[in-house]
Write a protein that holds these residues in place. Structure first.
Motif, PDB file in Angstrom:
ATOM      1  N   THR A 214       2.548   8.963  -2.832  1.00 22.68           N
ATOM      2  CA  THR A 214       1.719   9.348  -3.981  1.00 22.68           C
ATOM      3  C   THR A 214       1.852  10.844  -4.260  1.00 22.68           C
ATOM      4  O   THR A 214       1.982  11.253  -5.416  1.00 22.68           O
ATOM      5  CB  THR A 214       0.239   8.966  -3.731  1.00 22.68           C
ATOM      6  OG1 THR A 214       0.166   7.544  -3.656  1.00 22.68           O
ATOM      7  CG2 THR A 214      -0.659   9.470  -4.841  1.00 22.68           C
TER       8      THR A 214
ATOM      9  N   GLN B  92      -1.935   4.175  -6.361  1.00 24.41           N
ATOM     10  CA  GLN B  92      -2.092   2.768  -5.998  1.00 24.41           C
ATOM     11  C   GLN B  92      -2.480   1.926  -7.206  1.00 24.41           C
ATOM     12  O   GLN B  92      -1.937   0.854  -7.426  1.00 24.41           O
ATOM     13  CB  GLN B  92      -3.140   2.635  -4.877  1.00 24.41           C
ATOM     14  CG  GLN B  92      -3.195   1.273  -4.251  1.00 24.41           C
ATOM     15  CD  GLN B  92      -1.906   0.904  -3.521  1.00 24.41           C
ATOM     16  OE1 GLN B  92      -1.281   1.729  -2.869  1.00 24.41           O
ATOM     17  NE2 GLN B  92      -1.511  -0.358  -3.645  1.00 24.41           N
TER      18      GLN B  92
ATOM     19  N   GLN C 257       0.849  -1.197   0.000  1.00 19.41           N
ATOM     20  CA  GLN C 257       0.000   0.000   0.000  1.00 19.41           C
ATOM     21  C   GLN C 257       0.885   1.249   0.000  1.00 19.41           C
ATOM     22  O   GLN C 257       1.680   1.450   0.914  1.00 19.41           O
ATOM     23  CB  GLN C 257      -0.902  -0.010   1.252  1.00 19.41           C
ATOM     24  CG  GLN C 257      -1.948   1.062   1.274  1.00 19.41           C
ATOM     25  CD  GLN C 257      -3.022   0.862   0.209  1.00 19.41           C
ATOM     26  OE1 GLN C 257      -3.458  -0.253  -0.059  1.00 19.41           O
ATOM     27  NE2 GLN C 257      -3.430   1.942  -0.421  1.00 19.41           N
TER      28      GLN C 257
ATOM     29  N   GLU D 250      -0.739  -1.510  -8.546  1.00 19.04           N
ATOM     30  CA  GLU D 250      -1.531  -2.744  -8.419  1.00 19.04           C
ATOM     31  C   GLU D 250      -1.640  -3.476  -9.751  1.00 19.04           C
ATOM     32  O   GLU D 250      -1.722  -4.695  -9.791  1.00 19.04           O
ATOM     33  CB  GLU D 250      -2.924  -2.435  -7.865  1.00 19.04           C
ATOM     34  CG  GLU D 250      -2.910  -2.226  -6.367  1.00 19.04           C
ATOM     35  CD  GLU D 250      -4.256  -1.827  -5.800  1.00 19.04           C
ATOM     36  OE1 GLU D 250      -5.239  -1.677  -6.570  1.00 19.04           O
ATOM     37  OE2 GLU D 250      -4.332  -1.662  -4.572  1.00 19.04           O
TER      38      GLU D 250
END
Length: 187
Positions: free
Chosen positions: A67, A74, A61, A78
């Motif tokens: 970010t 994310q 995470q 991912e």
């Protein structure tokens, strides 16, 4: 005299998982983006680029700080391959360039590659030669002070292009600095 056009400077900039509150210690940081350009030694032009997001596995995470700093979300990581697969793609790209020297802004990128390769039990792909462009930039100016990449661009009167702290954009900007250092006399 014939110029060897197969010789390149491989300029890499990595982005990695990070936090501003110590939740992700240095030894747990993982590469989340490889940005790389092949700068032709003969023409001083970028002949090819590589960009790949990577899915982190230790701290999957991303922190809000990470970010905000990198503009990597994310969803970007991912949907990305893990480090071993990403390195396979990267090495496939590298095979098109038989002669290159690994370069980066400082030692961080080299150390992070070594750390991630060790964690994933992958052979470090670059050999022992590494050019620290940050250090070379200080010598170019004749100063002992170290400069951040954005400061170096400003010092040379060059515009920062793209998004700072995005691997591919920073790799392009580092290439612009290196090109300037090798084609212009210091002022």
């Amino acid at each position: 005299m014939k110029t060897d056009r197969s010789s390149y400077f491989l300029i890499i900039d990595l982005e990695a998982t990070c936090s501003d509150d110590g939740i992700i210690p240095r030894h747990e940081m993982e590469i989340i983006e490889i940005g790389a350009v092949m700068l032709n030694r003969a023409t001083w032009e970028i002949d090819s680029e590589f960009q790949q997001f990577i899915q982190p596995v230790i701290n999957p995470q991303l922190t809000a700080f990470c970010t905000e700093l990198t503009s990597i979300y994310q969803k970007d990581v991912e949907l990305a391959p893990t480090f071993p697969s990403a390195m396979s793609y990267f090495q496939e790209w590298l095979e098109s360039f038989p002669k290159y020297v690994f370069c980066s802004w400082g030692e961080y990128d080299k150390k992070q590659f070594i750390q991630d390769c060790k964690h994933h039990n992958i052979l470090y792909p670059f050999g022992s030669e590494h050019r620290n462009i940050k250090k070379e930039f200080s010598k170019y100016l004749g100063v002992s002070k170290g400069f951040g990449m954005a400061q170096a661009l400003q010092q040379l009167g060059l515009e920062l292009k793209g998004t700072h702290h995005r691997g591919i954009d920073d790799a392009r900007n580092i290439a612009a600095i290196f090109r300037h250092m090798n084609t212009k006399n210091p002022s």
